[in-house]
Design an enzyme around this catalytic site. Structure first.
Site, PDB file in Angstrom:
ATOM      1  CE  LYS A  94       3.655  22.056   1.148  1.00  0.00           C
ATOM      2  NZ  LYS A  94       4.529  20.875   1.154  1.00  0.00           N
ATOM      3  N   GLY A 191      24.571  18.800   1.459  1.00  0.00           N
ATOM      4  CA  GLY A 191      23.701  18.985   2.612  1.00  0.00           C
ATOM      5  C   GLY A 191      23.718  17.783   3.536  1.00  0.00           C
ATOM      6  N   GLY A 193      22.106  17.449   6.399  1.00  0.00           N
ATOM      7  CA  GLY A 193      21.034  17.729   7.354  1.00  0.00           C
ATOM      8  C   GLY A 193      20.349  16.442   7.762  1.00  0.00           C
ATOM      9  CG  HIS A 194      16.669  16.585   9.999  1.00  0.00           C
ATOM     10  ND1 HIS A 194      16.609  17.955   9.936  1.00  0.00           N
ATOM     11  CD2 HIS A 194      16.554  16.253  11.297  1.00  0.00           C
ATOM     12  CE1 HIS A 194      16.453  18.432  11.157  1.00  0.00           C
ATOM     13  NE2 HIS A 194      16.418  17.424  12.006  1.00  0.00           N
ATOM     14  CB  VAL A 195      17.226  13.845   4.031  1.00  0.00           C
ATOM     15  CG1 VAL A 195      17.235  12.721   3.005  1.00  0.00           C
ATOM     16  CG2 VAL A 195      15.794  14.212   4.395  1.00  0.00           C
TER      17      VAL A 195
HETATM   18  P1  NAD Z   1      17.682  20.061   6.760  1.00  0.00           P
HETATM   19  O1  NAD Z   1      17.356  21.498   6.921  1.00  0.00           O
HETATM   20  O2  NAD Z   1      17.765  19.185   7.951  1.00  0.00           O
HETATM   21  O3  NAD Z   1      19.067  19.889   5.976  1.00  0.00           O
HETATM   22  C1  NAD Z   1      19.476  20.724   4.960  1.00  0.00           C
HETATM   23  C2  NAD Z   1      20.986  20.898   5.119  1.00  0.00           C
HETATM   24  O4  NAD Z   1      21.463  21.640   4.019  1.00  0.00           O
HETATM   25  C3  NAD Z   1      21.380  21.646   6.379  1.00  0.00           C
HETATM   26  O5  NAD Z   1      22.371  20.921   7.081  1.00  0.00           O
HETATM   27  C4  NAD Z   1      21.913  22.969   5.840  1.00  0.00           C
HETATM   28  O6  NAD Z   1      22.945  23.514   6.657  1.00  0.00           O
HETATM   29  C5  NAD Z   1      22.447  22.537   4.502  1.00  0.00           C
HETATM   30  N1  NAD Z   1      22.650  23.607   3.541  1.00  0.00           N
HETATM   31  C6  NAD Z   1      22.005  24.802   3.431  1.00  0.00           C
HETATM   32  N2  NAD Z   1      22.513  25.525   2.427  1.00  0.00           N
HETATM   33  C7  NAD Z   1      23.497  24.771   1.861  1.00  0.00           C
HETATM   34  C8  NAD Z   1      24.387  24.941   0.769  1.00  0.00           C
HETATM   35  N3  NAD Z   1      24.391  26.072   0.055  1.00  0.00           N
HETATM   36  N4  NAD Z   1      25.240  23.948   0.473  1.00  0.00           N
HETATM   37  C9  NAD Z   1      25.273  22.802   1.189  1.00  0.00           C
HETATM   38  N5  NAD Z   1      24.444  22.588   2.242  1.00  0.00           N
HETATM   39  C10 NAD Z   1      23.576  23.555   2.572  1.00  0.00           C
HETATM   40  O7  NAD Z   1      16.615  19.498   5.706  1.00  0.00           O
HETATM   41  P2  NAD Z   1      16.259  17.987   5.427  1.00  0.00           P
HETATM   42  O8  NAD Z   1      15.045  17.622   6.193  1.00  0.00           O
HETATM   43  O9  NAD Z   1      17.481  17.151   5.528  1.00  0.00           O
HETATM   44  O10 NAD Z   1      15.807  18.087   3.900  1.00  0.00           O
HETATM   45  C11 NAD Z   1      16.773  18.225   2.878  1.00  0.00           C
HETATM   46  C12 NAD Z   1      16.072  18.515   1.567  1.00  0.00           C
HETATM   47  O11 NAD Z   1      15.189  17.437   1.263  1.00  0.00           O
HETATM   48  C13 NAD Z   1      15.196  19.762   1.576  1.00  0.00           C
HETATM   49  O12 NAD Z   1      15.235  20.341   0.296  1.00  0.00           O
HETATM   50  C14 NAD Z   1      13.806  19.226   1.864  1.00  0.00           C
HETATM   51  O13 NAD Z   1      12.802  20.079   1.349  1.00  0.00           O
HETATM   52  C15 NAD Z   1      13.853  17.923   1.126  1.00  0.00           C
HETATM   53  N6  NAD Z   1      12.941  16.899   1.654  1.00  0.00           N
HETATM   54  C16 NAD Z   1      13.047  16.495   2.935  1.00  0.00           C
HETATM   55  C17 NAD Z   1      12.203  15.511   3.417  1.00  0.00           C
HETATM   56  C18 NAD Z   1      12.317  15.005   4.829  1.00  0.00           C
HETATM   57  O14 NAD Z   1      11.754  13.941   5.135  1.00  0.00           O
HETATM   58  N7  NAD Z   1      13.015  15.688   5.709  1.00  0.00           N
HETATM   59  C19 NAD Z   1      11.231  14.948   2.587  1.00  0.00           C
HETATM   60  C20 NAD Z   1      11.147  15.374   1.253  1.00  0.00           C
HETATM   61  C21 NAD Z   1      12.001  16.370   0.811  1.00  0.00           C
END
Ligand code: NAD
Length: 361
Positions: A94, A191, A193-195
């Protein structure tokens, strides 16, 4: 040598760098400084027994250099475990760039960082993490080919991550609820978000009832309109009478406060570091009869996607590999039940054993 993989957590007070490296068993830590561009970065290569160390670069305004070092050492060690348990021929690494990702970015800084990555001759492969965009990686790529997650290559990892989480959740349901179909099952997704959005699609396609919270109203509107998810309050999510709690936003949401409130029998989500304290809350979750799918195992779709890019595999291969999270989850749950040991500890052991086996060859 094998035993040193089972490590103690690094002490924040310990400012002795080599002692920290010994404690966490890091192979190499590279401190990078360039006065002309203002670059201050640390690249940590934790373990390369299984292959080159792959892990993203994080740009963050750390309060101190000690904080930055502690973060990069922990994150790189975490990548060793994630890559190992995912069956990838990758080690763990990292990087952190110390700075404000909104104000301190420029091409020269990232190119200089790319030169430092290149100086490791492929021992470390970088990618995006918090505070880093695909464009930043394009600049890094001008100086080194040891980069994954470039625009036009493997693309957004979120669909692969979401698919892996969905498959891991099905495995948990198979054991805990006696069915791996999620039809009729209630899932609380924290959440959107993307995932979270891709996960909600899988869940509702299969007939699960989804409850969702987010701080961002437009995302909530989207998932309620598109998939019929029921919007709930930010704090209310912990009190719902659901089968599954799927944290897909923040870390440390499984803690003393929430554990006394959660009514689910499964915790399976994408967020990193879901257990506030691995040893305490991993055990407490088991004592409550909840199956916890270890976060770094179930959310490995992202790194699987990166590996597919650097190893020139297809998108289908990545999805298939993420689908294997189903079997890994079952193996972990079975190991946990057979030995009466929390799932996180079984996952750690499986990751360590694979590395130890490789060291014997
Ligand atoms: P993202 O930033 O697209 O989505 C996160 C979402 O959480 C956002 O919509 C945000 O508004 C929301 N959020 C923030 N604070 C909040 C709260 N208090 N309550 C409810 N929702 C809240 O991130 P992502 O890419 O969807 O990733 C989500 C999680 O998965 C993260 O912890 C990330 O580290 C982990 N992750 C993601 C990936 C990936 O491929 N994107 C891979 C491994 C791990």
């Amino acid at each position: 040598m094998a035993d040193i993989l089972e490590l103690q957590d690094v002490s924040l007070e310990d400012k002795n760098v080599l002692a920290q490296m010994v404690n966490m068993d890091h192979e190499q830590v590279l401190f990078c400084q360039d006065r002309a561009t203002g670059l201050k970065a640390i690249i940590a290569v934790h373990n390369t027994v299984l292959g080159p160390a792959l892990g993203g670069t994080r740009m963050w305004n750390y309060a101190s250099e000690v904080d930055a070092l502690t973060d990069v050492l922990r994150l790189s060690r975490g990548m060793t475990y994630k890559n190992s348990i995912s069956g990838l021929n990758l080690g763990g690494g990292k990087a952190v760039i110390i700075g404000n990702s909104h104000t301190d970015k420029n091409e020269a800084l990232f190119r200089r960082f790319g030169q430092f990555v290149e100086s490791l001759s492929g021992k470390y492969i970088t990618a995006e993490d918090v505070g880093i965009s695909p464009q930043d990686m394009v600049w890094v790529n001008q100086e080194t080919n040891h980069v994954a997650g470039l625009p036009g290559k493997s693309g957004d990892p979120s669909p692969v991550t979401a698919y892996g989480v969905y498959m891991g959740m099905k495995a948990c349901a198979k054991v805990q609820l006696g069915q791996d179909s999620l039809s009729g099952i209630k899932v609380a997704v924290q959440g959107a978000g993307h995932v979270g959005q891709y996960l909600i699609k899988h869940l509702t396609d299969e007939g699960a009832q989804v409850f969702v919270s987010d701080v961002y109203e437009p995302s909530l509107k989207e998932v309620s309109e598109k998939y019929g998810a029921t919007v709930v309050g930010l704090d209310e999510i912990y009190d719902l009478d659901v089968d599954v709690y799927a944290p897909c936003a923040l870390g440390a949401t499984v803690n003393d406060d929430t554990l006394s409130r959660l009514k689910c029998s499964i915790i399976a989500g994408a967020a990193n570091n879901q257990l506030a304290n691995e040893a305490i809350h991993g055990q407490a979750v088991m004592d409550k009869g909840i199956i916890y799918a270890p976060d770094y195992m179930i959310n490995a779709g992202g790194v699987i996607n990166c590996f597919a890019e650097v190893d020139e595999r297809t998108a289908e291969w990545a999805m298939d590999k993420a689908g294997q999270i189903y079997n890994t989850t079952l193996e972990i749950i079975n190991g946990s039940r057979a030995n009466n040991i929390p799932t996180y500890a079984i996952a750690n052991k499986m990751a360590e054993d694979r590395i130890k086996q490789a060291m014997k060859k």
